[in-house]
Scaffold this motif. Structure first.
Motif, PDB file in Angstrom:
ATOM      1  N   LEU A  75      35.168  46.938  47.120  1.00  0.00           N
ATOM      2  CA  LEU A  75      35.668  46.283  45.913  1.00  0.00           C
ATOM      3  C   LEU A  75      35.274  44.808  45.898  1.00  0.00           C
ATOM      4  O   LEU A  75      34.922  44.256  44.850  1.00  0.00           O
ATOM      5  CB  LEU A  75      37.183  46.438  45.832  1.00  0.00           C
ATOM      6  N   LEU A  76      35.316  44.157  47.055  1.00  0.00           N
ATOM      7  CA  LEU A  76      34.949  42.749  47.134  1.00  0.00           C
ATOM      8  C   LEU A  76      33.460  42.535  46.876  1.00  0.00           C
ATOM      9  O   LEU A  76      33.059  41.493  46.351  1.00  0.00           O
ATOM     10  CB  LEU A  76      35.317  42.178  48.509  1.00  0.00           C
ATOM     11  N   ARG A  77      32.644  43.525  47.231  1.00  0.00           N
ATOM     12  CA  ARG A  77      31.197  43.375  47.077  1.00  0.00           C
ATOM     13  C   ARG A  77      30.692  43.803  45.702  1.00  0.00           C
ATOM     14  O   ARG A  77      29.642  43.336  45.255  1.00  0.00           O
ATOM     15  CB  ARG A  77      30.464  44.194  48.148  1.00  0.00           C
ATOM     16  N   ASP A  78      31.410  44.681  45.036  1.00  0.00           N
ATOM     17  CA  ASP A  78      30.949  45.267  43.772  1.00  0.00           C
ATOM     18  C   ASP A  78      31.284  44.347  42.600  1.00  0.00           C
ATOM     19  O   ASP A  78      32.452  44.095  42.306  1.00  0.00           O
ATOM     20  CB  ASP A  78      31.606  46.637  43.576  1.00  0.00           C
ATOM     21  N   THR A  79      30.266  43.880  41.892  1.00  0.00           N
ATOM     22  CA  THR A  79      30.469  42.906  40.815  1.00  0.00           C
ATOM     23  C   THR A  79      31.226  43.471  39.612  1.00  0.00           C
ATOM     24  O   THR A  79      31.750  42.697  38.810  1.00  0.00           O
ATOM     25  CB  THR A  79      29.122  42.345  40.327  1.00  0.00           C
ATOM     26  N   GLN A  80      31.278  44.789  39.466  1.00  0.00           N
ATOM     27  CA  GLN A  80      32.014  45.333  38.327  1.00  0.00           C
ATOM     28  C   GLN A  80      33.517  45.058  38.435  1.00  0.00           C
ATOM     29  O   GLN A  80      34.246  45.136  37.434  1.00  0.00           O
ATOM     30  CB  GLN A  80      31.770  46.838  38.185  1.00  0.00           C
ATOM     31  N   ASN A 122      37.398  37.824  54.321  1.00  0.00           N
ATOM     32  CA  ASN A 122      36.191  38.056  53.528  1.00  0.00           C
ATOM     33  C   ASN A 122      36.414  37.764  52.055  1.00  0.00           C
ATOM     34  O   ASN A 122      35.508  37.286  51.368  1.00  0.00           O
ATOM     35  CB  ASN A 122      35.717  39.502  53.712  1.00  0.00           C
ATOM     36  N   MET A 123      37.610  38.050  51.568  1.00  0.00           N
ATOM     37  CA  MET A 123      37.922  37.770  50.162  1.00  0.00           C
ATOM     38  C   MET A 123      37.722  36.292  49.850  1.00  0.00           C
ATOM     39  O   MET A 123      37.182  35.931  48.793  1.00  0.00           O
ATOM     40  CB  MET A 123      39.361  38.177  49.848  1.00  0.00           C
ATOM     41  N   SER A 124      38.164  35.434  50.754  1.00  0.00           N
ATOM     42  CA  SER A 124      38.056  33.991  50.536  1.00  0.00           C
ATOM     43  C   SER A 124      36.632  33.476  50.696  1.00  0.00           C
ATOM     44  O   SER A 124      36.370  32.308  50.436  1.00  0.00           O
ATOM     45  CB  SER A 124      38.982  33.239  51.503  1.00  0.00           C
ATOM     46  N   CYS A 125      35.725  34.351  51.134  1.00  0.00           N
ATOM     47  CA  CYS A 125      34.314  33.969  51.287  1.00  0.00           C
ATOM     48  C   CYS A 125      33.462  34.430  50.107  1.00  0.00           C
ATOM     49  O   CYS A 125      32.289  34.053  50.015  1.00  0.00           O
ATOM     50  CB  CYS A 125      33.742  34.565  52.577  1.00  0.00           C
TER      51      CYS A 125
END
Length: 236
Positions: A75-80, A122-125
């Motif tokens: 979810l963090l990586r997917d731009t949608q 990772n979210m904050s990155c």
């Protein structure tokens, strides 16, 4: 994300986990329907997918927890799932929704807690993620509780996640304040700056810059409060 949901549907085929399977299927169907102009707002996509992952996580079944954690990263990586802007309601922001999804973190094994804290790190990155002072205080609060409970790996993960969230917010506020200053300079203009009195100029500038830094106040207050508690504990 679709692959994770499919695996969760397979793993929750028993009657015991029928509710999880239903939510995963609803999330999968919604993602499949995202074509052309018929797209749901990112916060709605996140909501249904994170609900499915949260339910899987809260079972504390090893395989489901692993799949849920994998889903968080996807979810963090997917731009949608990312918004070009966020709504006024902070509860619909990605960080708030993710925090709600991992609220069972204290109930998990230390190893799983470390992995979930890595998700927050990772979210904050992620570029473009928007944080607020209130959201960062929640992250720091979660990390603080984890830090006080576990061994060295958990303390390290908690410290890293909290530090990264604070760093992200500070960088975000610095960029916002620079943007506000640029707006101010364009508004005043070089000639206008010479004509406007110094006091009036400073007052107008503060109207642009102060709101950005207001966001850091609750974070500073929380850190100060925790330091006072730590000092009292040491003194005792």
């Amino acid at each position: 994300m679709e692959e994770v949901l499919e695996q969760l549907i397979k793993e929750t085929s028993s009657n015991k986990h029928s509710h999880i399977k239903q939510v995963c299927q609803e999330a999968s169907d919604l993602l499949e329907s995202q074509t052309g102009l018929l797209r749901s707002p990112p916060h709605e996509l996140r909501e249904i997918c994170l609900k499915a992952l949260q339910l899987a996580l809260e079972t504390r079944i090893s395989k489901l927890v692993t799949l849920a954690t994998s889903g968080f990263y996807k979810l963090l990586r997917d731009t949608q799932f990312h918004s070009g802007y966020e709504e006024d309601d902070e509860t619909t922001w990605l960080p708030s929704q993710l925090l709600a999804a991992v609220q069972s973190l204290p109930l998990h094994t230390e190893d799983n807690q470390v992995e979930l804290l890595k998700v927050l790190l990772n979210m904050s990155c992620v570029p473009g993620i928007i944080l607020s002072g209130q959201i960062v205080t929640q992250i720091v609060g979660v990390c603080g509780l984890a830090y006080g409970r576990g061994g060295a790996p958990l303390r390290t993960a908690a410290q890293s996640a909290a530090s990264q969230a604070i760093s992200h917010l500070v960088k975000q506020l610095r960029e916002e304040s620079c943007e506000q200053e640029n707006i101010l300079q364009k508004k005043l203009g070089k000639d206008a700056e010479e004509k406007i009195g110094e006091d009036e100029n400073e007052e107008e500038e503060s109207e642009y810059i102060a709101p950005a830094y207001d966001e850091i106040v609750p974070v500073i207050n929380l850190i100060a409060e925790k330091l006072v508690e730590a000092n009292k504990h040491d003194a005792a």
